[in-house]
Each structure stands twice: as structure tokens, then as C-alpha cells.
Design a protein around this motif. Sequence first.
Motif, PDB file in Angstrom:
ATOM      1  N   UNK A 199      -3.810   5.633  -4.742  1.00 26.04           N
ATOM      2  CA  UNK A 199      -3.120   4.343  -4.596  1.00 26.04           C
ATOM      3  C   UNK A 199      -4.071   3.194  -4.914  1.00 26.04           C
ATOM      4  N   UNK A 200      -3.552   2.147  -5.534  1.00 23.25           N
ATOM      5  CA  UNK A 200      -4.352   0.943  -5.746  1.00 23.25           C
ATOM      6  C   UNK A 200      -4.531   0.184  -4.438  1.00 23.25           C
ATOM      7  N   UNK A 201      -3.524   0.249  -3.572  1.00 18.66           N
ATOM      8  CA  UNK A 201      -3.592  -0.389  -2.258  1.00 18.66           C
ATOM      9  C   UNK A 201      -3.295   0.674  -1.205  1.00 18.66           C
ATOM     10  N   UNK A 202      -4.281   1.014  -0.366  1.00 16.94           N
ATOM     11  CA  UNK A 202      -4.066   1.963   0.728  1.00 16.94           C
ATOM     12  C   UNK A 202      -3.683   1.162   1.972  1.00 16.94           C
ATOM     13  N   UNK A 203      -2.393   1.084   2.216  1.00 23.73           N
ATOM     14  CA  UNK A 203      -1.876   0.245   3.281  1.00 23.73           C
ATOM     15  C   UNK A 203      -0.987   1.061   4.216  1.00 23.73           C
ATOM     16  N   UNK A 204      -0.569   0.441   5.307  1.00 21.64           N
ATOM     17  CA  UNK A 204       0.377   1.098   6.205  1.00 21.64           C
ATOM     18  C   UNK A 204       1.676   1.397   5.461  1.00 21.64           C
ATOM     19  N   UNK A 205       2.101   0.468   4.598  1.00 25.48           N
ATOM     20  CA  UNK A 205       3.344   0.656   3.870  1.00 25.48           C
ATOM     21  C   UNK A 205       3.276   1.890   2.977  1.00 25.48           C
TER      22      UNK A 205
END
Length: 248
Positions: free
Chosen positions: A157-163
Motif C-alpha cells: 500500500x502507498x498509505x498504510x492506514x486504519x482504512x
Amino acid sequence: MRQTILFDLDDTLIHCNKYFNVVIQQFVDTMLTWFAGHGLTEEAIKQKQLDLDLAGVEVHGFKAEQFPQSFIETYHYYCDTFGIRARTENERWLSQLGHSVYAHSIEPYPNMEPTLQSLTEQGHELFLYTGGDATIQMRKVEEAGLNRYFGERIFVALHKTREFMETLIHTQDFERSRTWMIGNSVRTDVMPALESGIHAIYIPAQLEWKYNVVDITATPKGAFFTLPSLAEVPKIISDYTGQRAVNL
């Protein structure tokens, strides 16, 4: 009790930050040469590059271009500060220098292999969940021989977030009470896991990037452990699941 175990890659299973630090030092040395006589310090260059890099990551995530771009933006900042014309050849050199960090050979963290082997033999299902450029990360996976443990169960993932974590849990139909996230980043591994109600194991990196350092503000709904090394992971999970089985 079969568990679903998600591993981070960089600075959890393989070394990463130390290579970035080497390239940043090369960048600093270059800048000190180019701006000699202007009173520029190593600390000021590192802080400006870090600030610009972190700001870029917030917007663009872990794109491969972000790190080299922070070098160029830092160079432009000091060119403007000291009234110096930016040179195209310098920009090209900084871009090449920044990209060179992605070409280093893979160096596993201590106990990577026996830890993954032990968990596999215990019957757990292993997933790799990492941040970054997919092409670069998959090269690391191949070179480190991690396919034999994760197969096609690899997510970049480019953004490892809660979402993104929630999306992963839903699309893969993970049972939260049997799902673990293991990683070195409080921001992108531990907090999303705790906020999503799954178990988390935090293994602090030997060298940490400031982006990963945030306060833990979520209350664990399951297990949360901080361990000094990968070697302790199989026993911790075995002990925890064994105790739960006894209590059921």
C-alpha cells in the motif's frame, strides 16, 4: 488455534532505514560541498530534508519518487535562501542519489527465517502487508526468498492506514480475534491494528524513521506485546492462544 499473522517488511523482516541513513549522509556531504562558505550545517540540512520528506509522505504516501524529490526540494530551498541559481545537473545527480537507496542488496533481520518457518510449522497463515512502491517491494520479497512463506498473500500500500487495514480485514474475511499485525512502526502497523481491534506485536527497529514515531493512543481490544526481536514472536503467539484455549 490457527492464527492469521500479518508481517510488515521493511525494518521488521529486512533492514531498510540504515540504507536510507547512508544515502542521506551522502546527500548532506554533497550539500555541504555545494554550499561551502554559507554557514550551512549538517543538522540544518538533515532537518530540512526530513521536514520535506515527511510532508511529501503525508500527501503522496510511500511513492518511490518521494525520497529523491525531498533531496531536490531541499537543494532548491537553500538555493533560494542563499540566492544561488539551481543547476539542472545537480538536480539530476540528487535524483540519482535518492533512487540509489532502492538498489541495495537485501539483508534479513536476525531470526527472520526461523521465525517464519516456526510460525508456518505451527499451522498459522502468514500474510505480508507492507508500504511502498509495489515493484520495489516485490523485488525485495523475491530476493529475500519470502514467497515460500507468503505465496500470493502479499499486499503493498502507498498509505498504510486504519482504512486500508479495515479494507484488508473485510476483503480477506479475517476473524479479528485470530488476526495479528507485527511490525516496527507505531504509526502504520501498531495503531491501525489496535484501532481495528486485532492483535498487535510491536518490534522497535534498530534505527527508526521519525515518521513512524507517534504516541499509542488506542486501547487494545486483544493482545498487544512489545518484543525486542522476531525470535520471541512464535512463543508469544503460542502462549497467548494456548491460554485462551484453556479459558474457553
